[in-house]
Design a protein around this motif. Sequence first.
Motif, PDB file in Angstrom:
ATOM      1  N   LEU A  35      34.423  31.506  48.864  1.00 47.63           N
ATOM      2  CA  LEU A  35      35.200  32.036  47.321  1.00 47.63           C
ATOM      3  C   LEU A  35      35.323  30.873  46.404  1.00 47.63           C
ATOM      4  CD1 LEU A  35      37.414  34.492  49.435  1.00 47.63           C
ATOM      5  CD2 LEU A  35      35.762  35.098  47.882  1.00 47.63           C
ATOM      6  N   SER A  36      35.161  31.052  45.271  1.00 47.68           N
ATOM      7  CA  SER A  36      35.429  30.226  44.062  1.00 47.68           C
ATOM      8  C   SER A  36      36.984  30.082  43.739  1.00 47.68           C
ATOM      9  CB  SER A  36      34.705  30.445  42.816  1.00 47.68           C
ATOM     10  OG  SER A  36      34.967  31.548  42.449  1.00 47.68           O
ATOM     11  N   PRO A  37      37.726  29.198  43.420  1.00 53.25           N
ATOM     12  CA  PRO A  37      38.830  29.283  43.064  1.00 53.25           C
ATOM     13  C   PRO A  37      39.311  30.680  42.084  1.00 53.25           C
ATOM     14  CG  PRO A  37      38.416  26.935  42.750  1.00 53.25           C
ATOM     15  CD  PRO A  37      37.213  27.697  42.875  1.00 53.25           C
ATOM     16  N   GLN A  38      40.368  31.117  42.133  1.00 52.36           N
ATOM     17  CA  GLN A  38      40.787  32.355  41.546  1.00 52.36           C
ATOM     18  C   GLN A  38      39.964  33.508  41.925  1.00 52.36           C
ATOM     19  OE1 GLN A  38      41.328  31.774  37.388  1.00 52.36           O
ATOM     20  NE2 GLN A  38      41.834  29.529  37.391  1.00 52.36           N
ATOM     21  N   MET A  39      39.116  33.328  42.852  1.00 54.42           N
ATOM     22  CA  MET A  39      38.401  34.653  43.212  1.00 54.42           C
ATOM     23  C   MET A  39      39.086  35.643  43.784  1.00 54.42           C
ATOM     24  SD  MET A  39      35.850  36.442  42.693  1.00 54.42           S
ATOM     25  CE  MET A  39      34.442  35.254  42.285  1.00 54.42           C
ATOM     26  N   ALA A  40      39.902  35.346  44.818  1.00 54.29           N
ATOM     27  CA  ALA A  40      40.784  36.264  45.379  1.00 54.29           C
ATOM     28  C   ALA A  40      41.818  36.911  44.733  1.00 54.29           C
ATOM     29  CB  ALA A  40      41.641  35.624  46.590  1.00 54.29           C
ATOM     30  N   GLY A  41      42.453  36.270  43.585  1.00 54.04           N
ATOM     31  CA  GLY A  41      43.445  36.905  42.867  1.00 54.04           C
ATOM     32  C   GLY A  41      42.706  37.922  41.851  1.00 54.04           C
ATOM     33  N   ARG A  42      41.571  37.571  41.366  1.00 53.85           N
ATOM     34  CA  ARG A  42      40.913  38.349  40.356  1.00 53.85           C
ATOM     35  C   ARG A  42      40.377  39.617  41.151  1.00 53.85           C
ATOM     36  NH1 ARG A  42      37.396  33.197  37.603  1.00 53.85           N
ATOM     37  NH2 ARG A  42      38.713  32.737  35.906  1.00 53.85           N
ATOM     38  N   LEU A  43      39.823  39.396  42.322  1.00 56.71           N
ATOM     39  CA  LEU A  43      39.453  40.710  43.058  1.00 56.71           C
ATOM     40  C   LEU A  43      40.495  41.464  43.302  1.00 56.71           C
ATOM     41  CD1 LEU A  43      36.923  38.987  45.957  1.00 56.71           C
ATOM     42  CD2 LEU A  43      36.184  40.561  43.938  1.00 56.71           C
ATOM     43  N   TYR A  44      41.529  40.890  43.724  1.00 59.67           N
ATOM     44  CA  TYR A  44      42.874  41.927  44.036  1.00 59.67           C
ATOM     45  C   TYR A  44      43.291  42.607  42.939  1.00 59.67           C
ATOM     46  CZ  TYR A  44      47.698  43.384  45.077  1.00 59.67           C
ATOM     47  OH  TYR A  44      48.849  43.899  45.426  1.00 59.67           O
TER      48      TYR A  44
END
Length: 305
Positions: free
Chosen positions: A94-103
Amino acid sequence: YWDDIPEAIVIGINQSGSRRADTYADDIQYFPSKSGKNFFDFIGAELFPFINSTFRTTNFNVIAGHDLTANFANFYLFKDRPLFQAYINLSPDLSPQMAGRLYQALGSTGSQKWFYLATASNDVAELKRSIEQLHLQLNTIDNDNLHYTFDNFDKPFHYSLVAHAIPRALEQIFAAYKPINLEEYEELKTDDSSPLAYLNKKYGTIKNLYGVNLPVRLNDFLAVGKAIEHKENWDELEKLGELALEQDPDSMLGSYYLAKSLEERGKTKKAMRMYESAYDKKEAGFITADFMIRKAELIKKDFGY
């Protein structure tokens, strides 16, 4: 997959020697850039138009990736009109910010989306930690349009988990497409719902979700027919027969359901003639020419026609 998923075109892209360049993202906004942007656009602007113009396709598309390419595949989810409806993330890096963007994207999606995420006990430790953290976030999403599945396999490592995960992912993504199983049949027999309504809804869902105008399968006709007979709803059995005849007038199936409905409602002479009219039609499951002849002969014997 024995009718568990629709016909599918499987496309693999050879990234030998170019994988890191193809998945390149800038280190400011963390979106595809330069060679990564070129590869991103290649899939949407060149590959997809070629496939759609060359082959028979629907608008239901699945993308799968492993490690870097799993992370990269998720960028398509952030487009205004995503190319893909289902995303298979196999041990994503996972790239930075990916988790938040997916959420945010999955939590707010207004159309049906499938998201499958997998890791394993022997996965790369750093990746496993970030994947488990992502799962904790995604698992809190309350959105009826999201079909989310997470697997944490015991024993496989970073590469071998792929063989475990792909069948699981496809099973989840195409759950609504599969033929009626024994568990569904038992529910249809015992609950208060209409088996025919269930059948119509199932095939409407298949068309709406996957873009497939699928004829009702013999397995599903037989399961629903048995459930209706168990409930002794002869009016509904007649409607099932009409549906079967409309779909395939040359099959014995519709004639059997219509004849059975007539027989159980006391219209025995009409039932006998309906059984007889199907002798030269195509057999369907247990409904054979001998079976239909026996049904007609029993009515003749019992009522003296």
